[in-house]
Design an enzyme around this catalytic site. Structure first.
Site, short mmCIF file in Angstrom:
data_model
loop_
_atom_site.label_atom_id
_atom_site.label_comp_id
_atom_site.label_asym_id
_atom_site.label_seq_id
_atom_site.Cartn_x
_atom_site.Cartn_y
_atom_site.Cartn_z
N ASP A 58 11.69 -19.45 -66.65
CA ASP A 58 12.44 -20.39 -65.83
C ASP A 58 11.71 -20.67 -64.52
O ASP A 58 11.05 -19.79 -63.97
CB ASP A 58 13.83 -19.77 -65.54
CG ASP A 58 14.85 -20.83 -65.23
OD1 ASP A 58 14.50 -22.03 -65.20
OD2 ASP A 58 16.03 -20.47 -65.01
N ASN A 70 18.41 -28.18 -74.17
CA ASN A 70 17.36 -28.90 -73.43
C ASN A 70 17.19 -30.37 -73.86
O ASN A 70 16.47 -31.13 -73.20
CB ASN A 70 16.00 -28.18 -73.56
CG ASN A 70 15.92 -26.90 -72.76
OD1 ASN A 70 15.19 -25.96 -73.12
ND2 ASN A 70 16.65 -26.83 -71.65
C1 FPP Z 1 12.54 -23.76 -67.77
O1 FPP Z 1 12.14 -24.20 -66.49
C2 FPP Z 1 11.47 -24.03 -68.74
C3 FPP Z 1 11.63 -24.72 -69.91
C4 FPP Z 1 12.93 -25.29 -70.33
C5 FPP Z 1 10.50 -25.00 -70.80
C6 FPP Z 1 9.53 -23.89 -71.00
C7 FPP Z 1 8.31 -24.45 -71.61
C8 FPP Z 1 7.03 -24.08 -71.34
C9 FPP Z 1 6.69 -22.97 -70.43
C10 FPP Z 1 5.88 -24.80 -71.95
C11 FPP Z 1 5.82 -24.87 -73.43
C12 FPP Z 1 6.06 -23.62 -74.17
C13 FPP Z 1 5.15 -22.90 -74.90
C14 FPP Z 1 5.57 -21.70 -75.67
C15 FPP Z 1 3.72 -23.25 -74.96
P1 FPP Z 1 12.93 -25.40 -65.82
O2 FPP Z 1 12.32 -26.68 -66.23
O3 FPP Z 1 14.39 -25.32 -66.16
O4 FPP Z 1 12.70 -25.12 -64.31
P2 FPP Z 1 13.69 -25.42 -63.10
O5 FPP Z 1 14.92 -24.56 -63.34
O6 FPP Z 1 12.92 -24.99 -61.90
O7 FPP Z 1 14.01 -26.86 -63.13
#
Ligand code: FPP
Length: 232
Positions: free
Chosen positions: A16, A64
């Site tokens: 996150d 998501n």
């Molecule tokens: C949460 O941060 C992250 C995600 C929903 C996506 C995670 C994806 C990756 C790290 C890249 C692709 C995955 C792989 C396995 C290669 P957020 O976007 O909710 O952050 P925020 O809370 O700060 O908005």
């Protein structure tokens, strides 16, 4: 049920903070996801080198889909690129790929890449990389219960565990969530029943080998405390 000196077999990461990491730098959220994807390689290396057998990553949840389309497309593109790059490592490290989640709505290209890599690594037993993709724990449980509805006799815990995407994998021992949020967000609810929870303010793109080591050390210190008197 934390046990004294319990071995850390399975770590789950709720990655996150990518969006906030990017915002702090006046960059688009997709830039944060890119950096977040880059961070994964070192985290996996540290886990597997420390003797962890299974790593689960929360890449994309069933919730998501409500994000903007360009962000969703970027996450899926990053996943495809990551799998292309990491497949060599899976073979080198004799690691099996498991994808937990419903792949039917993702692009044919990504779905086929996932399915091919799962099939080609299915015989490896040294490590498992489990990627939660279009995954939600409640949906997974409903799917499992439905698959068991015609079973004769009582349904057991083993029946349910065996009907999940994580069939055959050990339960999650340690959940790591970055960015200061303290929620499970529908992440492997059944499999986390006895897990320890490590929360850190570090944003996922900044999570590195050092941070991983710290989380693993915390797990072992925590279990020693829970076990009560050492050498008893
Ligand atoms: C949460 O941060 C992250 C995600 C929903 C996506 C995670 C994806 C990756 C790290 C890249 C692709 C995955 C792989 C396995 C290669 P957020 O976007 O909710 O952050 P925020 O809370 O700060 O908005």
């Amino acid at each position: 049920m934390a046990e004294k000196n319990k071995k850390l077999r399975h770590v789950g990461f709720i990655m996150d903070g990518n969006g906030r990491w990017a915002k702090k730098r006046n960059k688009p959220r997709t830039f944060g996801h890119k950096k977040g994807a880059d961070a994964i390689i070192d985290v996996l290396e540290e886990c597997f080198d420390s003797g962890v057998e299974v790593v689960s990553l929360y890449a994309f949840s069933t919730e998501n889909w409500s994000r903007p389309k360009d962000e969703i497309d970027t996450i899926f593109d990053l996943l495809g690129t990551f799998l292309k790059k990491y497949s060599k490592k899976l073979f080198e490290k004799k690691s099996r790929l498991v994808i937990s989640g419903d792949l039917s709505p993702v692009s044919k290209e990504l779905r086929e890449r996932c399915e091919r890599l799962m099939a080609d690594t299915a015989h490896f037993t040294d490590h498992v990389l489990n990627i939660a993709l279009n995954y939600g724990s409640r949906v997974e449980l409903v799917r499992a219960f439905n698959s068991l509805k015609d079973k004769q006799g009582d349904i057991t815990e083993e029946d349910i565990s065996g009907a999940l995407y994580t069939k055959g994998l050990p339960d999650i021992d340690l959940v790591v969530r970055t960015s200061g949020e303290m929620r499970l967000s529908n992440f492997f609810l059944w499999q986390c029943a006895y897990a320890e929870y490590y929360f850190t303010d570090v944003l996922w793109p900044d999570f590195n080998k050092e941070q991983t080591k710290k989380a693993i050390e915390w797990f072992y210190s925590r279990n020693r405390r829970f076990g009560g008197i050492e050498n008893a």
